[in-house]
Design a protein around this motif. Sequence first.
Motif, PDB file in Angstrom:
ATOM      1  N   PRO A 166       0.797  -1.253   0.061  1.00 45.34           N
ATOM      2  CA  PRO A 166       0.261   0.161  -0.121  1.00 45.34           C
ATOM      3  C   PRO A 166       0.904   1.452  -0.029  1.00 45.34           C
ATOM      4  CG  PRO A 166      -0.195  -1.234   2.107  1.00 45.34           C
ATOM      5  CD  PRO A 166       0.492  -1.831   1.241  1.00 45.34           C
ATOM      6  N   ALA A 167       2.048   1.178   0.530  1.00 43.95           N
ATOM      7  CA  ALA A 167       2.944   2.353   0.578  1.00 43.95           C
ATOM      8  C   ALA A 167       3.235   2.692  -0.716  1.00 43.95           C
ATOM      9  CB  ALA A 167       4.254   2.185   1.586  1.00 43.95           C
ATOM     10  N   LEU A 168       3.937   1.566  -1.515  1.00 42.62           N
ATOM     11  CA  LEU A 168       4.017   2.034  -3.043  1.00 42.62           C
ATOM     12  C   LEU A 168       2.978   2.173  -3.856  1.00 42.62           C
ATOM     13  CD1 LEU A 168       6.486  -1.052  -3.363  1.00 42.62           C
ATOM     14  CD2 LEU A 168       7.151   1.163  -3.491  1.00 42.62           C
ATOM     15  N   MET A 169       1.882   1.838  -3.524  1.00 44.90           N
ATOM     16  CA  MET A 169       0.474   2.375  -4.390  1.00 44.90           C
ATOM     17  C   MET A 169       0.286   3.721  -4.219  1.00 44.90           C
ATOM     18  SD  MET A 169      -1.980  -0.992  -3.427  1.00 44.90           S
ATOM     19  CE  MET A 169      -3.244  -0.410  -4.119  1.00 44.90           C
ATOM     20  N   ALA A 170       0.258   4.139  -2.880  1.00 44.24           N
ATOM     21  CA  ALA A 170      -0.064   5.697  -2.592  1.00 44.24           C
ATOM     22  C   ALA A 170       1.135   6.532  -3.130  1.00 44.24           C
ATOM     23  CB  ALA A 170       0.016   5.631  -1.062  1.00 44.24           C
ATOM     24  N   SER A 171       2.479   6.036  -2.963  1.00 40.24           N
ATOM     25  CA  SER A 171       3.378   7.103  -3.271  1.00 40.24           C
ATOM     26  C   SER A 171       3.793   7.021  -4.777  1.00 40.24           C
ATOM     27  CB  SER A 171       4.809   6.943  -2.617  1.00 40.24           C
ATOM     28  OG  SER A 171       5.202   5.681  -2.987  1.00 40.24           O
ATOM     29  N   GLN A 172       3.553   5.987  -5.404  1.00 33.75           N
ATOM     30  CA  GLN A 172       3.904   5.706  -7.076  1.00 33.75           C
ATOM     31  C   GLN A 172       2.663   5.679  -7.648  1.00 33.75           C
ATOM     32  OE1 GLN A 172       7.175   6.147  -7.664  1.00 33.75           O
ATOM     33  NE2 GLN A 172       7.477   6.276  -5.364  1.00 33.75           N
ATOM     34  N   ASN A 173       1.403   5.790  -6.953  1.00 32.58           N
ATOM     35  CA  ASN A 173       0.089   5.714  -7.704  1.00 32.58           C
ATOM     36  C   ASN A 173      -0.037   4.394  -8.829  1.00 32.58           C
ATOM     37  OD1 ASN A 173      -2.336   6.537  -8.577  1.00 32.58           O
ATOM     38  ND2 ASN A 173      -1.722   7.541 -10.348  1.00 32.58           N
TER      39      ASN A 173
END
Length: 264
Positions: free
Chosen positions: A28-35
């Motif tokens: 979820p961190a990568l989903m949020a920061s990298q869309n």
Amino acid sequence: MLLLIFEGLLIGCLLGLTGAGGGILAVPALMASQNWTVALAAPVGLLAITLAAFIGVIQGLINKTIRYKAAIWIAIVSIPFAKYGIFLAQIITPVWLTLIFSLVMLYVAYRTFFAQMAELNDAPCQISQETGKFIWNIKTASILGGIGIIAGLLTGVLGVGGGFVIVPALRKVSNLNIKSIIATSLMVIFCIGSVSILINILNGFQYPKEISLIFITSCVIGLLIGRVIINYISIKLVKNIFASLIIIVSFSLIYSVLDELNVL
């Protein structure tokens, strides 16, 4: 880029402190920061967590806290199911994959808050008080193998290391001390993750090099920090912070899914 570094440091630190939590927050961190979607974020998150876990494995072997036979057995059972998990991830639509991920996170938070360690004499998988190692029998092998099946499937489907399953499960079914549980979990994560990464590469997944390198480096540094401060902080406090973070992230993902489905 600073956000990506911060995420990596935080996730690596949690992985070092708890033997779990890194993978389930990395996606979820990568989903949020990298869309990114789950399908894109999962392989990158797994790569970072696997390499960070390798550092923890080396430390565990040096300190002789890893129950390597148990770790290898869990990993051997997990690996075939990780392959099936990867196949499932490719046929499930991103929205539903995100929803599944969110629900798993909520369950993990619940187990983190309320799971208790097995009593010394009641644990189904007993540890020898003389050697500190598992007393192997059919019951022990079956229970640890069952943990491996679940961890393998979730590793493949969600791109997480499986530590969030392995750590509470070992606390529940064994009287192994917490440092050995964490070290053993890191070894399983490394073994399963390595095979899953190889499968991703063979399936043609292209890792974004710059983002992957920055995230991996941050996770490794974070893990080293976590392994240092583990001796100075309450494990219960770490568990509660970790569970709270999972709840916040999972509800955020559920909200995004419902919004995408036009339910809100």
